[in-house]
Design an enzyme around this catalytic site. Sequence first.
Site, PDB file in Angstrom:
ATOM      1  N   ASP A   1       0.779  -1.061   0.142  1.00 35.59           N
ATOM      2  CA  ASP A   1       0.104   0.034  -0.196  1.00 35.59           C
ATOM      3  C   ASP A   1       0.957   1.255   0.009  1.00 35.59           C
ATOM      4  OD1 ASP A   1      -2.622   1.331  -0.034  1.00 35.59           O
ATOM      5  OD2 ASP A   1      -2.638   1.314   2.283  1.00 35.59           O
TER       6      ASP A   1
ATOM      7  N   ASN B   1       1.135   3.479  -2.903  1.00 36.55           N
ATOM      8  CA  ASN B   1       1.872   3.815  -4.280  1.00 36.55           C
ATOM      9  C   ASN B   1       1.414   5.319  -4.711  1.00 36.55           C
ATOM     10  OD1 ASN B   1       2.561   1.447  -4.095  1.00 36.55           O
ATOM     11  ND2 ASN B   1       1.329   0.665  -5.969  1.00 36.55           N
TER      12      ASN B   1
ATOM     13  N   TRP C   1       2.944   7.798  -2.434  1.00 39.25           N
ATOM     14  CA  TRP C   1       4.294   8.071  -3.040  1.00 39.25           C
ATOM     15  C   TRP C   1       4.447   9.088  -4.187  1.00 39.25           C
ATOM     16  CZ3 TRP C   1       7.207   7.484  -7.413  1.00 39.25           C
ATOM     17  CH2 TRP C   1       8.555   7.163  -7.305  1.00 39.25           C
TER      18      TRP C   1
ATOM     19  N   GLU D   1     -12.493  -4.537  -4.220  1.00 39.46           N
ATOM     20  CA  GLU D   1     -13.030  -3.016  -4.027  1.00 39.46           C
ATOM     21  C   GLU D   1     -12.209  -1.989  -4.785  1.00 39.46           C
ATOM     22  OE1 GLU D   1     -12.234  -5.532  -1.504  1.00 39.46           O
ATOM     23  OE2 GLU D   1     -14.310  -5.747  -0.719  1.00 39.46           O
ATOM     24  N   ASN D   2     -11.090  -2.472  -5.345  1.00 41.05           N
ATOM     25  CA  ASN D   2     -10.328  -1.382  -5.947  1.00 41.05           C
ATOM     26  C   ASN D   2     -10.993  -1.025  -7.249  1.00 41.05           C
ATOM     27  OD1 ASN D   2      -7.243  -2.879  -5.119  1.00 41.05           O
ATOM     28  ND2 ASN D   2      -8.209  -0.913  -4.164  1.00 41.05           N
TER      29      ASN D   2
ATOM     30  N   ARG E   1       2.151  -4.942   6.055  1.00 39.91           N
ATOM     31  CA  ARG E   1       1.323  -3.914   5.433  1.00 39.91           C
ATOM     32  C   ARG E   1       2.522  -2.536   5.560  1.00 39.91           C
ATOM     33  NH1 ARG E   1      -4.845  -2.529   4.789  1.00 39.91           N
ATOM     34  NH2 ARG E   1      -4.632  -0.680   3.523  1.00 39.91           N
TER      35      ARG E   1
ATOM     36  N   ARG F   1      -4.912  -1.783   9.009  1.00 36.52           N
ATOM     37  CA  ARG F   1      -6.089  -2.413   8.553  1.00 36.52           C
ATOM     38  C   ARG F   1      -5.731  -3.547   7.647  1.00 36.52           C
ATOM     39  NH1 ARG F   1      -7.815   2.932   6.827  1.00 36.52           N
ATOM     40  NH2 ARG F   1      -7.082   2.893   4.605  1.00 36.52           N
TER      41      ARG F   1
HETATM   42  C1  IPE Z   1      -5.465  -2.682  -0.134  1.00 30.05           C
HETATM   43  O1  IPE Z   1      -5.065  -1.199  -0.512  1.00 30.05           O
HETATM   44  C2  IPE Z   1      -5.441  -3.666  -1.508  1.00 30.05           C
HETATM   45  C3  IPE Z   1      -4.232  -3.649  -2.245  1.00 30.05           C
HETATM   46  C4  IPE Z   1      -2.968  -3.415  -1.407  1.00 30.05           C
HETATM   47  C5  IPE Z   1      -4.361  -4.353  -3.337  1.00 30.05           C
HETATM   48  P1  IPE Z   1      -6.293  -0.199  -0.456  1.00 30.05           P
HETATM   49  O2  IPE Z   1      -5.693   1.199  -0.839  1.00 30.05           O
HETATM   50  O3  IPE Z   1      -7.194  -0.554  -1.668  1.00 30.05           O
HETATM   51  O4  IPE Z   1      -6.919  -0.432   0.929  1.00 30.05           O
HETATM   52  P2  IPE Z   1      -7.856   0.582   1.797  1.00 30.05           P
HETATM   53  O5  IPE Z   1      -8.677   1.339   0.768  1.00 30.05           O
HETATM   54  O6  IPE Z   1      -6.658   1.601   2.300  1.00 30.05           O
HETATM   55  O7  IPE Z   1      -8.303  -0.052   2.826  1.00 30.05           O
HETATM   56  C1  IPE Z   2      -1.585   0.455  -3.182  1.00 32.77           C
HETATM   57  O1  IPE Z   2      -1.324   1.684  -3.502  1.00 32.77           O
HETATM   58  C2  IPE Z   2      -1.723  -0.248  -4.724  1.00 32.77           C
HETATM   59  C3  IPE Z   2      -3.272  -0.767  -4.969  1.00 32.77           C
HETATM   60  C4  IPE Z   2      -4.319  -0.785  -4.084  1.00 32.77           C
HETATM   61  C5  IPE Z   2      -3.728  -1.445  -6.303  1.00 32.77           C
HETATM   62  P1  IPE Z   2      -2.599   2.534  -3.566  1.00 32.77           P
HETATM   63  O2  IPE Z   2      -3.106   2.988  -5.035  1.00 32.77           O
HETATM   64  O3  IPE Z   2      -3.512   1.991  -2.597  1.00 32.77           O
HETATM   65  O4  IPE Z   2      -2.053   4.012  -2.720  1.00 32.77           O
HETATM   66  P2  IPE Z   2      -2.402   4.942  -1.692  1.00 32.77           P
HETATM   67  O5  IPE Z   2      -2.884   4.146  -0.547  1.00 32.77           O
HETATM   68  O6  IPE Z   2      -3.502   5.614  -2.213  1.00 32.77           O
HETATM   69  O7  IPE Z   2      -1.413   5.653  -1.306  1.00 32.77           O
HETATM   70 MG    MG Z   3      -4.046   2.351  -0.597  1.00 33.97          MG
END
Ligand code: IPE
Ligand code: IPE
Ligand code: MG
Length: 254
Positions: A35, A37, A40, A82-83, A202, A208
Amino acid sequence: MHDLEGLAEPGSVEAGLLKVIETAKLPKHIAVIMDGNGRWAGLRSLPRVAGHRAGMVSVREVVETSAKLGLEVLTLYAFSVENWKRPRAEVRMLMNLLKEFARRELRNIQESNVRFRVIGRAQELQPSVQRILTQAVESTRDNSGMLLQIALNYSGRAELVDATNRILLERVRNADKHPITEEQLSGCLYTAGVPDPDLLIRTSGEMRISNFLLWQIAYSEIYVTPTLWPDFRRKDLFEAIVEFQRRNRRYGGL
Ligand code: IPE
Ligand code: IPE
Ligand code: MG
């Protein structure tokens, strides 16, 4: 089988950490919620996709390091059910990066003797993504080294629902009325036959689980680091393992 050569320059921080790690007590299975990205990229005024791209470098390093350490299983959470709620453009870029990763990294994966598999509702991914993933799975099928599981279109709850439905179907077919056991349920999960994660990492500081491996992490040691995924390197993995080896796992006993 450990192949620690090339994992640390003499005198480096990594070499210091490697000395502290007890190779006989390594976790068998590490699972990672990759998590941070987007944050960053945001810190650098870059688009979110730049963070996802930078995160691929971390994936490469963590996969290579884990294989060399001799882990049995590495599970990486790459895309949750959920993504799909994210903007279409971001989802599209994530899928493109995934294809690029599966294509480009296949050779490295092969060379590391890694077996690749996908956990999640992969059948709902675009056909072009499915094709590339299937190719990667097929061509690494006979490798005898680490198992690399990528969680894609994954949800821990969906996995439990899928497992329950499989059990229900079998029960109806066989007119089976025995109570369901834990072994039966875990044998119907995507991860059937794979040991549960010993260590769950994590990144980005969020405390979480975000619907990851709900059943399998019952007794996993949890390690949360503020480091954002694109900054996560070999040293960070070593630090997580050192911390894991300091923990006292009691499993409810004394
Ligand atoms: C968890 O990260 C899912 C992945 C790393 C693929 P999210 O960024 O989707 O989680 P939440 O929304 O912060 O809980
Ligand atoms: C994790 O990074 C990658 C995926 C969930 C696909 P995020 O895209 O959730 O990055 P943040 O949490 O918004 O910084
Ligand atoms: Mg995230």
